[in-house]
Enzyme design. Structure first.
Site, short mmCIF file in Angstrom:
data_model
loop_
_atom_site.label_atom_id
_atom_site.label_comp_id
_atom_site.label_asym_id
_atom_site.label_seq_id
_atom_site.Cartn_x
_atom_site.Cartn_y
_atom_site.Cartn_z
NE ARG A 106 4.52 -4.45 4.84
CZ ARG A 106 4.16 -4.04 3.64
NH1 ARG A 106 4.98 -3.33 2.90
NH2 ARG A 106 2.96 -4.33 3.17
CG ASP A 152 2.51 -6.59 -2.78
OD1 ASP A 152 2.80 -5.62 -2.05
OD2 ASP A 152 1.89 -6.45 -3.85
CB THR A 166 3.11 0.11 -4.97
OG1 THR A 166 3.30 -0.06 -3.58
CG2 THR A 166 3.96 -0.89 -5.74
N GLY A 180 -0.14 -4.88 0.61
CA GLY A 180 0.71 -5.99 0.20
C GLY A 180 0.44 -7.33 0.85
CB THR A 220 -0.32 -0.85 -6.94
OG1 THR A 220 -0.27 0.20 -5.97
CG2 THR A 220 -1.58 -0.69 -7.78
N1 GLY Z 1 2.11 -3.06 -2.20
C1 GLY Z 1 3.10 -2.41 -1.48
C2 GLY Z 1 3.30 -2.92 -0.13
O1 GLY Z 1 2.36 -3.35 0.53
O2 GLY Z 1 4.42 -2.90 0.32
#
Ligand code: GLY
Length: 306
Positions: A201, A204, A173, A227, A224
């Site tokens: 799905r 975060d 991310t 999430g 990052t």
């Molecule tokens: N931090 C990225 C996710 O889990 O989607």
């Protein structure tokens, strides 16, 4: 209040092998240069974080835009958020499948919509109505990720197992936080989410306060990593609130990651910047690609910041 500009970038926190370190460093440096072209010329923090994130969405090394992880159905599904610390306006998109640069659509939402968040087809329709072209999902899929998904699905990991989120699995991310010369903060985060995720799905990254937050009165943050734990702690806002209570961003970033680990066994990283230009970079995953530029300093790395 006038300020000296600062830009901080991240490009994923995980057990990054030596073989991909150079590509990650190149990617975050390119993003830093794009953001600094805006900030260094007196542009806004909001424009700077958007431009920095676009560069990383376009770079296949990262889990954002083209080259992202594939979901269980072999499709790219993207999430992004951008937030303005001066006004608290924000724009987010979730589960979009036909946008090369989801952060551009998020910025249009922030600037041109009374709403904050659009998902799926509605987000894509909004983007088209605001001049953004759609692409085919196949254009976002690259052979490396097709192979990665095939190998992952072949190894028989239980789809509901926490092993899916081990720190050894890439969490690339991307995100940026910026302070501009007018003294305003902004942040942006963009992701393809987690490998083999269930269709629909949402992680975060595009949720306000979880993967991204900005408020001139506290701080700008981008996270990052895995999430779900970050969502449970609303981690970006948690860290910004520590700055509002008087903590240095350096301390608050480290505390946020320590809280993530101790409270919900999460892993990942965070960048945090306040309106005085003080910043923190912290991660508990073995490595995180990061880059920072101020009037005095330009630096990038993957190891923990001392
Ligand atoms: N931090 C990225 C996710 O889990 O989607």
């Amino acid at each position: 209040m006038p300020a000296e500009p600062v830009l901080v970038i991240h490009g994923g926190a995980w057990a990054m092998p030596d073989s991909v370190v150079e590509a990650h460093l190149r990617g975050v440096r390119n993003a830093l240069a794009a953001g600094w072209r805006v900030l260094g010329n007196g542009g806004s923090a909001l424009d700077a974080v958007e431009e920095a994130v676009v560069v990383m969405e376009d770079d296949e090394i990262f889990d954002a835009g083209r080259g992202s992880f594939l979901n269980r159905d072999g499709r790219v599904q993207l999430d992004a958020l951008i937030m303005d610390g001066a006004t608290l306006r924000a724009g987010g998109v979730g589960c979009v499948e036909h946008l090369r640069n989801p952060v551009r659509a998020a910025r249009k939402i922030l600037s041109e919509s009374p709403h904050v968040y659009f998902v799926g087809e509605g987000a894509e329709r909004f983007a088209v109505e605001h001049g953004i072209k759609l692409c085919r999902n196949e254009e976002l899929v690259i052979p490396r990720e097709v192979q990665r998904l095939q190998e992952f699905q072949a190894c028989g990991i239980d789809k509901d197992s926490a092993d899916l989120f081990a720190a050894t699995i890439s969490h690339d991310t991307v995100g940026a936080v910026a302070l501009d010369s007018a003294g305003n903060l902004a942040s942006a985060t963009s992701t393809g989410g987690t490998l083999n995720k269930a269709p629909g799905r949402l992680g975060d990254s595009s949720l306000i306060g979880c993967g991204c937050y900005a408020d001139n009165k506290s701080a700008a943050a981008s996270t990052t990593g895995w999430g779900e734990p970050m969502m449970k702690l609303v981690l970006a806002k948690w860290a910004a609130d520590r700055v509002l209570s008087g903590s240095l961003p350096e301390w608050a970033a480290a505390e946020a990651i320590s809280y993530l680990e101790s409270r919900v066994n999460g892993h990942g990283g965070i960048i945090l910047l306040d309106a005085r230009g003080q910043f923190g970079i912290a991660h508990n995953a073995p490595r995180m690609a990061w880059a920072v530029r101020t009037m005095e300093r330009e630096e990038a790395g993957v190891e923990r910041v001392k």
